[in-house]
Design a protein around this motif. Structure first.
Motif, PDB file in Angstrom:
ATOM      1  N   ARG A  38      10.953  17.861 -28.110  1.00 36.47           N
ATOM      2  CA  ARG A  38      10.339  16.649 -28.003  1.00 36.47           C
ATOM      3  C   ARG A  38      11.086  15.543 -27.970  1.00 36.47           C
ATOM      4  NH1 ARG A  38       4.701  16.455 -29.050  1.00 36.47           N
ATOM      5  NH2 ARG A  38       3.856  18.605 -29.583  1.00 36.47           N
ATOM      6  N   CYS A  39      12.250  15.308 -28.644  1.00 39.41           N
ATOM      7  CA  CYS A  39      13.084  14.276 -28.652  1.00 39.41           C
ATOM      8  C   CYS A  39      13.800  14.352 -27.104  1.00 39.41           C
ATOM      9  CB  CYS A  39      14.338  14.640 -29.579  1.00 39.41           C
ATOM     10  SG  CYS A  39      13.941  14.051 -31.420  1.00 39.41           S
ATOM     11  N   VAL A  40      14.362  15.346 -26.595  1.00 40.11           N
ATOM     12  CA  VAL A  40      14.750  15.551 -25.225  1.00 40.11           C
ATOM     13  C   VAL A  40      13.589  15.080 -24.107  1.00 40.11           C
ATOM     14  CG1 VAL A  40      15.683  17.126 -23.407  1.00 40.11           C
ATOM     15  CG2 VAL A  40      15.881  17.585 -25.662  1.00 40.11           C
ATOM     16  N   ALA A  41      12.326  15.487 -24.475  1.00 42.85           N
ATOM     17  CA  ALA A  41      11.352  14.896 -23.510  1.00 42.85           C
ATOM     18  C   ALA A  41      11.094  13.313 -23.793  1.00 42.85           C
ATOM     19  CB  ALA A  41       9.833  15.510 -23.722  1.00 42.85           C
ATOM     20  N   LEU A  42      11.294  12.826 -24.784  1.00 43.54           N
ATOM     21  CA  LEU A  42      11.121  11.408 -25.234  1.00 43.54           C
ATOM     22  C   LEU A  42      12.236  10.634 -24.278  1.00 43.54           C
ATOM     23  CD1 LEU A  42       9.685   8.902 -26.502  1.00 43.54           C
ATOM     24  CD2 LEU A  42      11.042   9.332 -28.333  1.00 43.54           C
ATOM     25  N   TYR A  43      13.517  11.403 -24.450  1.00 42.04           N
ATOM     26  CA  TYR A  43      14.751  10.540 -23.822  1.00 42.04           C
ATOM     27  C   TYR A  43      14.581  10.766 -22.194  1.00 42.04           C
ATOM     28  CZ  TYR A  43      19.800   9.564 -22.999  1.00 42.04           C
ATOM     29  OH  TYR A  43      20.797   9.236 -22.520  1.00 42.04           O
ATOM     30  N   ALA A  44      13.923  11.647 -21.824  1.00 42.42           N
ATOM     31  CA  ALA A  44      13.833  11.630 -20.246  1.00 42.42           C
ATOM     32  C   ALA A  44      12.955  10.401 -20.022  1.00 42.42           C
ATOM     33  CB  ALA A  44      13.366  13.172 -19.994  1.00 42.42           C
ATOM     34  N   ILE A  45      11.730  10.635 -20.434  1.00 44.56           N
ATOM     35  CA  ILE A  45      10.597   9.490 -20.116  1.00 44.56           C
ATOM     36  C   ILE A  45      11.334   8.113 -20.370  1.00 44.56           C
ATOM     37  CG2 ILE A  45       8.695   8.492 -21.051  1.00 44.56           C
ATOM     38  CD1 ILE A  45       7.806  11.374 -21.847  1.00 44.56           C
ATOM     39  N   ARG A  46      12.089   7.933 -21.437  1.00 41.39           N
ATOM     40  CA  ARG A  46      12.695   6.597 -21.626  1.00 41.39           C
ATOM     41  C   ARG A  46      13.638   6.148 -20.454  1.00 41.39           C
ATOM     42  NH1 ARG A  46      13.710   5.772 -28.284  1.00 41.39           N
ATOM     43  NH2 ARG A  46      11.820   5.361 -28.728  1.00 41.39           N
ATOM     44  N   ASN A  47      14.321   7.340 -20.213  1.00 45.52           N
ATOM     45  CA  ASN A  47      15.511   6.970 -19.032  1.00 45.52           C
ATOM     46  C   ASN A  47      14.945   7.264 -17.631  1.00 45.52           C
ATOM     47  OD1 ASN A  47      18.097   6.309 -20.445  1.00 45.52           O
ATOM     48  ND2 ASN A  47      17.016   7.732 -21.716  1.00 45.52           N
ATOM     49  N   ASN A  48      13.404   7.390 -17.230  1.00 43.11           N
ATOM     50  CA  ASN A  48      12.894   7.572 -16.401  1.00 43.11           C
ATOM     51  C   ASN A  48      13.581   8.819 -15.686  1.00 43.11           C
ATOM     52  OD1 ASN A  48      11.130   5.147 -16.133  1.00 43.11           O
ATOM     53  ND2 ASN A  48      13.036   3.973 -15.937  1.00 43.11           N
ATOM     54  N   ILE A  49      13.721   9.801 -16.142  1.00 50.59           N
ATOM     55  CA  ILE A  49      14.220  10.923 -15.674  1.00 50.59           C
ATOM     56  C   ILE A  49      12.968  11.811 -15.380  1.00 50.59           C
ATOM     57  CG2 ILE A  49      15.610  13.057 -15.776  1.00 50.59           C
ATOM     58  CD1 ILE A  49      17.471  11.407 -17.876  1.00 50.59           C
TER      59      ILE A  49
END
Ligand code: DC
Length: 225
Positions: A38-49
């Motif tokens: 979930r942390c990886v998913a959150l990071y992707a969302i926050r960085n518009n990936i």
């Protein structure tokens, strides 16, 4: 020597709730491995990936540091030193996390992170591939299951309690998609380990499941001496 209780199973079987209760009762450190994905998913969302930008997701792994803190069975999760325990449960993260966790490079890195989090400790760890990949030699291995409709009902209730707006139909659909994804992964697919104890929790209360698992652990401890 550390003692490891490993629990796998699909979404909504009550793994998270049970793990928390048992960790409190037995004084084991509770590690929810889904939180790392979930942390990886959150990071992707926050960085518009975007989900389709697999290369970017893989590249971002080097910028992701995950830590956990445990207090009386309650787990706090940190992404690059920021506590994100609540943010990782959002609808947006929940929607993409299964696909994020299907990327094999993400899995290799998260398995490393999870083993490190457990290093030298007595832990209870839940996820999808703990009994098969992360700790195939765990002292206790359990596969928790429940019928799809019941799992969706439990998740729906949990979402409501957390104030996350989702209809029952959305939750059910999400569970069906995640089940399929989790079982068909190229690496770390959800499956029942040969030597895991299969526990169907359909129709059982949390207390009943807790007692069953406590008994399984006690039996195993007895045998281990
Ligand atoms: O348990 P959870 O719903 O927080 O898990 C989030 C996602 O991460 C779920 O789609 C499955 C995946 N996952 C995984 O692939 N391997 C794990 N050990 C734990 C979770």
């Amino acid at each position: 020597m550390s003692f490891v209780v490993a629990i796998d199973g699909p979404a909504g079987t009550g793994k998270g709730t049970i793990t928390k209760l048992i960790s409190k009762e037995l004084g084991l450190i509770n590690i929810d491995t889904g939180a790392t994905y979930r942390c990886v998913a959150l990071y992707a969302i926050r960085n518009n990936i975007k989900l389709e930008e697999t290369e970017k997701i893989i590249n971002s792994l080097k910028n992701i540091e995950i830590d956990m803190e445990n207090e009386k069975g309650e787990q706090k999760i940190f992404l690059n030193q920021e506590e994100v325990s609540k943010q990782i449960r959002s609808k947006e993260v929940t929607k993409i996390v299964s696909q994020i966790s299907s990327i094999k490079e993400v899995r290799y890195k998260m398995v490393e992170v999870q083993r490190k989090l457990a290093e030298g400790k007595d832990v209870i760890m839940e996820g999808r591939d703990i009994t098969t990949v992360v700790f195939p030699n765990a002292n206790v291995k359990i596969y928790m299951d429940a019928e799809e409709q019941e799992r969706a009902k439990r998740r729906y209730k949990e979402m409501q309690e957390k104030g996350i707006q989702m209809t029952y139909e959305e939750v059910l659909k999400n569970i069906q998609i995640r089940d399929k994804n989790d079982k068909e992964k190229e690496v770390g697919a959800l499956k029942i380990a040969k030597d895991a104890i299969y526990l169907d929790t359909t129709g059982l209360s949390i207390e009943e499941v807790k007692d069953k698992i406590l008994n399984i652990i006690k039996e195993k401890e007895k045998r281990l001496g």
